[in-house]
Design a protein around this motif. Structure first.
Motif, PDB file in Angstrom:
ATOM      1  N   ALA A  72      90.873  -4.470  25.666  1.00 45.78           N
ATOM      2  CA  ALA A  72      89.729  -5.326  25.356  1.00 45.78           C
ATOM      3  C   ALA A  72      88.739  -4.668  24.399  1.00 45.78           C
ATOM      4  CB  ALA A  72      89.015  -5.721  26.647  1.00 45.78           C
ATOM      5  N   THR A  73      88.722  -3.344  24.302  1.00 45.35           N
ATOM      6  CA  THR A  73      87.781  -2.673  23.406  1.00 45.35           C
ATOM      7  C   THR A  73      88.339  -2.508  21.993  1.00 45.35           C
ATOM      8  OG1 THR A  73      88.544  -0.449  23.976  1.00 45.35           O
ATOM      9  CG2 THR A  73      86.764  -1.381  25.325  1.00 45.35           C
ATOM     10  N   LEU A  74      89.621  -2.874  21.779  1.00 41.75           N
ATOM     11  CA  LEU A  74      90.240  -2.742  20.470  1.00 41.75           C
ATOM     12  C   LEU A  74      90.381  -4.104  19.813  1.00 41.75           C
ATOM     13  CD1 LEU A  74      93.134  -0.247  21.306  1.00 41.75           C
ATOM     14  CD2 LEU A  74      90.866   0.275  20.386  1.00 41.75           C
ATOM     15  N   GLY A  75      90.355  -4.124  18.483  1.00 42.70           N
ATOM     16  CA  GLY A  75      90.542  -5.361  17.743  1.00 42.70           C
ATOM     17  C   GLY A  75      91.324  -5.127  16.468  1.00 42.70           C
ATOM     18  N   MET A  81      92.056  -4.655   9.257  1.00 39.29           N
ATOM     19  CA  MET A  81      91.081  -3.768   9.864  1.00 39.29           C
ATOM     20  C   MET A  81      91.417  -3.567  11.334  1.00 39.29           C
ATOM     21  SD  MET A  81      87.038  -4.731  10.552  1.00 39.29           S
ATOM     22  CE  MET A  81      86.816  -5.255   8.878  1.00 39.29           C
ATOM     23  N   LEU A  82      91.280  -2.334  11.810  1.00 41.78           N
ATOM     24  CA  LEU A  82      91.369  -2.030  13.235  1.00 41.78           C
ATOM     25  C   LEU A  82      89.985  -1.606  13.703  1.00 41.78           C
ATOM     26  CD1 LEU A  82      94.652   0.081  13.326  1.00 41.78           C
ATOM     27  CD2 LEU A  82      94.371  -2.318  13.966  1.00 41.78           C
ATOM     28  N   THR A  83      89.562  -2.116  14.865  1.00 41.16           N
ATOM     29  CA  THR A  83      88.224  -1.833  15.370  1.00 41.16           C
ATOM     30  C   THR A  83      88.286  -1.272  16.788  1.00 41.16           C
ATOM     31  OG1 THR A  83      87.944  -4.053  16.319  1.00 41.16           O
ATOM     32  CG2 THR A  83      87.248  -3.740  14.028  1.00 41.16           C
ATOM     33  N   ALA A  84      87.261  -0.511  17.130  1.00 42.47           N
ATOM     34  CA  ALA A  84      87.091  -0.014  18.498  1.00 42.47           C
ATOM     35  C   ALA A  84      85.626  -0.145  18.853  1.00 42.47           C
ATOM     36  CB  ALA A  84      87.534   1.447  18.613  1.00 42.47           C
ATOM     37  N   GLY A  85      85.353  -0.860  19.928  1.00 39.59           N
ATOM     38  CA  GLY A  85      83.988  -1.005  20.416  1.00 39.59           C
ATOM     39  C   GLY A  85      83.770  -0.068  21.580  1.00 39.59           C
ATOM     40  N   ALA A  86      82.585   0.494  21.630  1.00 42.23           N
ATOM     41  CA  ALA A  86      82.264   1.413  22.731  1.00 42.23           C
ATOM     42  C   ALA A  86      81.089   0.806  23.488  1.00 42.23           C
ATOM     43  CB  ALA A  86      81.954   2.803  22.190  1.00 42.23           C
ATOM     44  N   TYR A 108      85.547   1.395  12.791  1.00 44.64           N
ATOM     45  CA  TYR A 108      86.662   0.646  12.214  1.00 44.64           C
ATOM     46  C   TYR A 108      87.313   1.450  11.105  1.00 44.64           C
ATOM     47  CZ  TYR A 108      84.720  -0.944   7.699  1.00 44.64           C
ATOM     48  OH  TYR A 108      84.242  -1.011   6.409  1.00 44.64           O
ATOM     49  N   VAL A 109      88.569   1.153  10.875  1.00 43.06           N
ATOM     50  CA  VAL A 109      89.312   1.634   9.708  1.00 43.06           C
ATOM     51  C   VAL A 109      89.988   0.410   9.100  1.00 43.06           C
ATOM     52  CG1 VAL A 109      89.701   3.994  10.521  1.00 43.06           C
ATOM     53  CG2 VAL A 109      91.377   2.216  11.028  1.00 43.06           C
ATOM     54  N   ALA A 110      90.148   0.426   7.786  1.00 36.19           N
ATOM     55  CA  ALA A 110      90.806  -0.696   7.127  1.00 36.19           C
ATOM     56  C   ALA A 110      91.481  -0.211   5.851  1.00 36.19           C
ATOM     57  CB  ALA A 110      89.794  -1.793   6.793  1.00 36.19           C
ATOM     58  N   ILE A 111      92.510  -0.943   5.463  1.00 32.52           N
ATOM     59  CA  ILE A 111      93.161  -0.764   4.178  1.00 32.52           C
ATOM     60  C   ILE A 111      93.133  -2.127   3.498  1.00 32.52           C
ATOM     61  CG2 ILE A 111      95.303  -0.245   2.956  1.00 32.52           C
ATOM     62  CD1 ILE A 111      94.145   2.238   4.232  1.00 32.52           C
ATOM     63  N   GLU A 112      92.726  -2.121   2.242  1.00 25.85           N
ATOM     64  CA  GLU A 112      92.562  -3.359   1.489  1.00 25.85           C
ATOM     65  C   GLU A 112      93.184  -3.175   0.109  1.00 25.85           C
ATOM     66  OE1 GLU A 112      88.710  -5.821  -0.299  1.00 25.85           O
ATOM     67  OE2 GLU A 112      88.395  -4.032   0.930  1.00 25.85           O
ATOM     68  N   THR A 113      93.940  -4.155  -0.356  1.00 23.43           N
ATOM     69  CA  THR A 113      94.462  -4.152  -1.718  1.00 23.43           C
ATOM     70  C   THR A 113      93.603  -5.075  -2.562  1.00 23.43           C
ATOM     71  OG1 THR A 113      96.722  -3.735  -0.975  1.00 23.43           O
ATOM     72  CG2 THR A 113      96.453  -4.625  -3.184  1.00 23.43           C
ATOM     73  N   ARG A 115      86.331   3.507   6.209  1.00 27.35           N
ATOM     74  CA  ARG A 115      86.072   4.214   7.464  1.00 27.35           C
ATOM     75  C   ARG A 115      84.608   3.961   7.819  1.00 27.35           C
ATOM     76  NH1 ARG A 115      83.344   8.456   8.772  1.00 27.35           N
ATOM     77  NH2 ARG A 115      83.144   9.209   6.658  1.00 27.35           N
ATOM     78  N   GLY A 116      84.398   3.268   8.939  1.00 23.98           N
ATOM     79  CA  GLY A 116      83.044   2.940   9.342  1.00 23.98           C
ATOM     80  C   GLY A 116      82.773   3.325  10.786  1.00 23.98           C
ATOM     81  N   VAL A 117      81.584   3.880  11.010  1.00 23.36           N
ATOM     82  CA  VAL A 117      81.153   4.248  12.356  1.00 23.36           C
ATOM     83  C   VAL A 117      79.730   3.755  12.554  1.00 23.36           C
ATOM     84  CG1 VAL A 117      80.627   6.178  13.909  1.00 23.36           C
ATOM     85  CG2 VAL A 117      82.606   6.315  12.397  1.00 23.36           C
ATOM     86  N   MET A 118      79.481   3.147  13.696  1.00 22.57           N
ATOM     87  CA  MET A 118      78.132   2.763  14.096  1.00 22.57           C
ATOM     88  C   MET A 118      77.812   3.606  15.326  1.00 22.57           C
ATOM     89  SD  MET A 118      75.512   0.691  13.508  1.00 22.57           S
ATOM     90  CE  MET A 118      76.087  -0.760  12.679  1.00 22.57           C
ATOM     91  N   ASN A 119      76.846   4.506  15.191  1.00 20.98           N
ATOM     92  CA  ASN A 119      76.466   5.412  16.270  1.00 20.98           C
ATOM     93  C   ASN A 119      75.081   5.014  16.774  1.00 20.98           C
ATOM     94  OD1 ASN A 119      75.851   7.519  17.969  1.00 20.98           O
ATOM     95  ND2 ASN A 119      76.382   9.126  16.526  1.00 20.98           N
TER      96      ASN A 119
END
Length: 132
Positions: free
Chosen positions: A24-27, A47-52, A59-64, A81-85
C-alpha cells in the motif's frame, strides 16, 4: 552550457503493481508530458513511488523525450530522483548519458522543474555537440 525555458502539462495515471512489490505504500504511475517553449515535444515514461509519513515520500522515474531543441530534433531519456523529507523537496532530473538520438545525439544536462500556482515550467541547462 545553454538554457532552455518553457512550460509543460503533465498527466500522471496509476498503473498496477504486481508481484512481491505489492504494498500500500508503493505506487507505479505512467507519465505523459507536452513541452512548450525552447524545448517543444512530448515526454512519456514511468514512475515508482514510496510514501512514508505525512510530508515524506520518494520517487524515481525514467522518461523518454521526443522533441525539438535549438532547431535540432531527436530523442533523449531523463532520469528523475525526488525526495520529500518532512515537506522539504529535493529533486534531480538528469539527461541519461549517451541517450540522445538523431539531432540530439550527445546531449547532456539537467532539467529543473518549477511548480508555481499549480502550473509546471522548466529550466533546462544543457550542452549539445556542434553540428558536424
Amino acid at each position: 552550457m545553454q538554457h532552455a525555458h518553457g512550460d509543460f502539462e503533465v498527466k500522471v495515471k496509476p498503473l498496477a503493481l504486481d508481484g512481491p512489490a505489492e504494498d500500500a505504500t508503493l505506487g507505479r504511475m505512467s507519465i505523459e508530458k507536452e513541452f512548450h517553449g525552447d524545448l517543444a515535444g512530448t515526454g512519456k515514461g514511468q514512475m515508482l513511488t514510496a510514501g512514508a509519513a505525512e510530508g515524506s515520500a520518494a520517487y524515481v522515474a525514467i522518461e523518454t523525450v521526443s522533441a525539438t531543441l535549438a532547431g535540432r530534433t531527436g530523442t533523449f531519456a531523463l532520469y528523475h530522483r525526488g525526495v520529500m523529507n518532512r515537506g522539504e523537496p529535493e529533486l534531480a532530473v538528469i539527461v541519461v548519458p549517451d541517450s540522445g538520438t538523431e539531432g540530439l545525439a550527445g546531449i547532456s544536462g539537467t532539467l529543473r522543474i518549477i511548480i508555481e500556482g499549480g502550473k509546471h515550467s522548466y529550466d533546462f541547462e544543457y550542452s549539445l555537440p556542434e553540428k558536424p
